[in-house]
Scaffold this active site. Structure first.
Site, short mmCIF file in Angstrom:
data_model
loop_
_atom_site.label_atom_id
_atom_site.label_comp_id
_atom_site.label_asym_id
_atom_site.label_seq_id
_atom_site.Cartn_x
_atom_site.Cartn_y
_atom_site.Cartn_z
N GLN A 195 29.90 -11.71 6.30
CA GLN A 195 29.10 -11.09 5.22
C GLN A 195 29.00 -12.06 4.05
O GLN A 195 29.95 -12.78 3.75
CB GLN A 195 29.79 -9.80 4.73
CG GLN A 195 30.01 -8.76 5.81
CD GLN A 195 28.71 -8.17 6.37
OE1 GLN A 195 27.66 -8.27 5.73
NE2 GLN A 195 28.78 -7.58 7.54
N THR A 196 27.83 -12.04 3.39
CA THR A 196 27.64 -12.94 2.24
C THR A 196 28.70 -12.69 1.17
O THR A 196 29.19 -13.62 0.53
CB THR A 196 26.23 -12.73 1.66
OG1 THR A 196 25.32 -13.13 2.67
CG2 THR A 196 26.00 -13.58 0.42
N SER A 197 29.08 -11.43 1.00
CA SER A 197 30.07 -11.08 -0.03
C SER A 197 31.44 -11.67 0.28
O SER A 197 32.34 -11.61 -0.53
CB SER A 197 30.22 -9.56 -0.07
OG SER A 197 30.76 -9.12 1.17
N ARG A 198 31.57 -12.23 1.49
CA ARG A 198 32.85 -12.73 1.99
C ARG A 198 33.80 -11.57 2.32
O ARG A 198 34.94 -11.81 2.70
CB ARG A 198 33.54 -13.73 1.04
CG ARG A 198 33.24 -15.21 1.32
CD ARG A 198 31.81 -15.49 1.59
NE ARG A 198 31.59 -16.90 1.97
CZ ARG A 198 30.41 -17.40 2.31
NH1 ARG A 198 29.34 -16.65 2.31
NH2 ARG A 198 30.31 -18.66 2.66
N LEU A 199 33.35 -10.33 2.14
CA LEU A 199 34.15 -9.20 2.62
C LEU A 199 33.74 -8.98 4.09
O LEU A 199 33.02 -8.03 4.43
CB LEU A 199 33.91 -7.94 1.79
CG LEU A 199 34.49 -8.00 0.37
CD1 LEU A 199 34.26 -6.69 -0.37
CD2 LEU A 199 35.99 -8.32 0.43
#
Ligand SMILES: Cc1cc2nc3c(=O)[nH]c(=O)nc-3n(C[C@H](O)[C@H](O)[C@H](O)COP(=O)(O)O)c2cc1C
Length: 233
Positions: A195-199
């Protein structure tokens, strides 16, 4: 001098592409793998969806990793073929455990598999060997995989000789004893969605350890003796 590439960063998925437990197509890992593998196989830009990193270790725990091709999978496990005198084979002989890792970059998806390893039967290895194109069969015969050799010519001369022999007697190009398959019988299979959010999303299937009493707030019962759980990224 060391080169800093810490700024290399790519956008992954948008928020709408999160991977949740509700999106699992199965509550056991093989059907779930089939679903992701089928999607990877149809995704432009993934040249070899069956390319995977295979990690093995010596009996003292010294690891080594290399790429191999997945050649079959199902509820019994994940299969690949190689030379039984190679480095990976000698490590598997003394320590029959392995880890596999697929990364399908355009999808930002990774599958991570850990398990016990067994040799495939001679019949199954022979059947697969004989299904390979003649030049691949010749390559497998002439290459003493993982051994130091004096030059490239050393191999090409052996290849030329065997190709000539094959023209006269094609039945000479049969599976050598030291070549065959392995199956990784998994106890753990993790599905990772970037995920882009790094989550990032991580859903791990595993077999319970003998006597383990899982914490039911985080460990969910799956099918066919599997449980699954979400891991922090
Ligand atoms: C994409 C890719 C696929 C490969 N597939 C195989 C394979 O299926 N079997 C194999 O023995 N080697 C395969 N190789 C070569 C291995 O990575 C490795 O060089 C070789 O097996 C020797 O490894 P070892 O010395 O650790 O045993 C492949 C390499 C790449 C890059």
């Amino acid at each position: 001098m060391s080169i800093d590439i810490g700024g290399m960063r790519k956008a992954y998925m948008g928020k709408e592409e999160v991977f949740t437990e509700e999106q699992l197509v199965s509550r056991e890992p093989f059907e779930q793998f089939r679903n992701w593998f089928d999607i990877a196989s149809k995704t432009p830009g993934i040249g070899e969806p069956n390319a995977m990193c295979l990690a093995t270790a010596t009996k003292n725990g010294l690891p080594s990793a290399r790429m191999v091709l997945l050649k079959g999978y199902g509820p019994s496990g994940f299969k690949f073929f190689t030379n039984y005198k190679s480095r990976k084979a000698s490590e598997l002989y003394e320590n029959p455990h392995a880890s596999l890792n697929f990364y399908w970059e355009p999808l930002k998806r990774c599958v991570r598999i850990e398990g016990h390893v067994e040799k495939l039967s001679t019949e199954e290895s022979t059947e697969y060997f004989m299904s390979r194109p003649e030049n691949s069969r010749i390559g497998a015969i002439v290459s003493p995989q993982s051994q130091p050799i004096p030059s490239r010519d050393y191999l090409s001369e052996k290849q030329t000789d065997l190709t000539k022999l094959a023209e006269e007697k094609s039945d000479q190009i049969c599976k050598p004893e030291h070549w065959g398959g392995y199956i990784v019988i998994p106890h753990t299979v993790e599905f990772w969605q970037g995920q882009t959010s790094r989550l990032h999303d991580r859903i791990r299937f595993r077999k319970l350890k003998p006597g383990e009493k899982p914490d039911k707030t985080v460990v969910h019962e799956g099918d066919n003796g599997w449980v699954y759980e979400r891991l922090a990224p």
